[in-house]
Design a protein around this motif. Structure first.
Motif, mmCIF file in Angstrom:
data_model
loop_
_atom_site.group_PDB
_atom_site.id
_atom_site.type_symbol
_atom_site.label_atom_id
_atom_site.label_comp_id
_atom_site.label_asym_id
_atom_site.label_seq_id
_atom_site.Cartn_x
_atom_site.Cartn_y
_atom_site.Cartn_z
ATOM 1 N N ARG A 51 0.948 -1.218 0.035
ATOM 2 C CA ARG A 51 0.101 0.072 -0.076
ATOM 3 C C ARG A 51 0.729 1.524 0.128
ATOM 4 O O ARG A 51 0.714 2.228 -0.683
ATOM 5 C CB ARG A 51 -1.013 0.040 1.165
ATOM 6 N N GLN A 55 0.615 4.006 -2.923
ATOM 7 C CA GLN A 55 0.795 5.599 -2.637
ATOM 8 C C GLN A 55 1.762 6.425 -3.209
ATOM 9 O O GLN A 55 1.482 7.554 -3.797
ATOM 10 C CB GLN A 55 0.412 5.691 -1.038
ATOM 11 N N ARG A 162 -4.142 6.397 -5.540
ATOM 12 C CA ARG A 162 -4.503 5.165 -6.154
ATOM 13 C C ARG A 162 -4.806 5.133 -7.590
ATOM 14 O O ARG A 162 -4.743 6.112 -7.991
ATOM 15 C CB ARG A 162 -5.826 4.767 -5.506
ATOM 16 N N ARG A 186 -7.379 9.867 -0.064
ATOM 17 C CA ARG A 186 -6.863 9.961 1.319
ATOM 18 C C ARG A 186 -7.915 9.686 2.258
ATOM 19 O O ARG A 186 -7.322 9.184 3.279
ATOM 20 C CB ARG A 186 -6.194 11.718 1.381
ATOM 21 N N ASP A 189 -7.260 5.816 2.534
ATOM 22 C CA ASP A 189 -5.838 5.622 2.947
ATOM 23 C C ASP A 189 -6.064 5.565 4.552
ATOM 24 O O ASP A 189 -5.512 4.860 5.184
ATOM 25 C CB ASP A 189 -4.897 6.150 2.442
#
Length: 224
Positions: A51, A55, A162, A186, A189
């Motif tokens: 991840r 990002q 993403r 965000r 996330d």
């Protein structure tokens, strides 16, 4: 012949704030994260590293496409050809990561696609450091490289994190759609893994739909 930025000093690249130094620093972090991912066994930490890599890759690419590649196209006679090549790599990474996010962790198909993503990222880094960024270095002095670096950093700090198939690769479309999609990314996330259930995904899908619809309307008005 242009010289790769891979082995140049910070001073040769225009100083600490230069966009070339910032780009190379991000590339090194991508390499570290890919190596870290491959060294780990399946589990939560491996997924966290992936991840973090995703990002970084998407915010980095968005800043390139919004700030850097237009500058390369203005500065270099072959800028269109060079940036088109990198944009194609970015789109392929986008499509593959979209597939990865739909597959179950640990599946053979997902692992194969992750490895393809890593290979593309490494190819993209080499194309940028060996071909594209040296052309920018030839055209701009240190002061302009640092000013471009400040603009790049600002965009990168508020960019989507993403993959989004709806986002164009070039301004103004990417800039207009990037704002609402960055907010959505965000939020996602910050909330994951708590938004892993079906209702959480529906809420986020509805939110991004509203945001993107509004941005598309703005883009259409601008073009007309």
């Amino acid at each position: 012949m242009s010289r790769t930025i891979e082995d140049q000093t910070v001073e040769e690249l225009g100083g600490e704030g230069s966009v070339l130094v910032r780009q190379r620093r991000d590339h090194a972090q991508m390499d570290r994260l890919m190596d870290r991912h491959q060294a780990l066994e399946d589990g939560a930490e491996r997924e966290r590293v992936l991840r973090e890599l995703v990002q970084l890759v998407f915010s980095h690419a968005f800043a390139e496409e919004t700030v850097l590649w237009p500058a390369v196209r203005r500065a270099a006679a072959d800028g269109e050809e060079l940036t088109s090549r990198v944009e194609e790599e970015h789109q392929e990474i986008n499509d593959l990561v979209t597939d990865v996010e739909r597959l179950d962790p640990g599946s053979a198909e997902r692992e194969e696609k992750v490895l393809r993503v890593f290979a593309l990222i490494r190819q993209d880094i080499r194309d940028e450091e060996d071909l594209v960024l040296p052309r920018l270095q030839e055209a701009l002095d240190a002061g302009r490289l640092r000013r471009l670096g400040a603009a790049w950093e600002t965009v990168r700090g508020s960019a989507p994190t993403r993959p989004h198939p709806v986002v164009p690769r070039r301004p103004p479309g990417n800039a207009v759609l990037g704002v609402p999609l960055s907010l959505y990314d965000r939020l996602r996330d910050g909330l994951e893994p708590g938004v892993s259930g079906p209702w959480g995904r529906r809420i986020l899908a509805g939110l991004t739909g509203l945001l993107v619809s509004g941005a598309v309307a703005v883009l259409v008005r601008k073009r007309s």
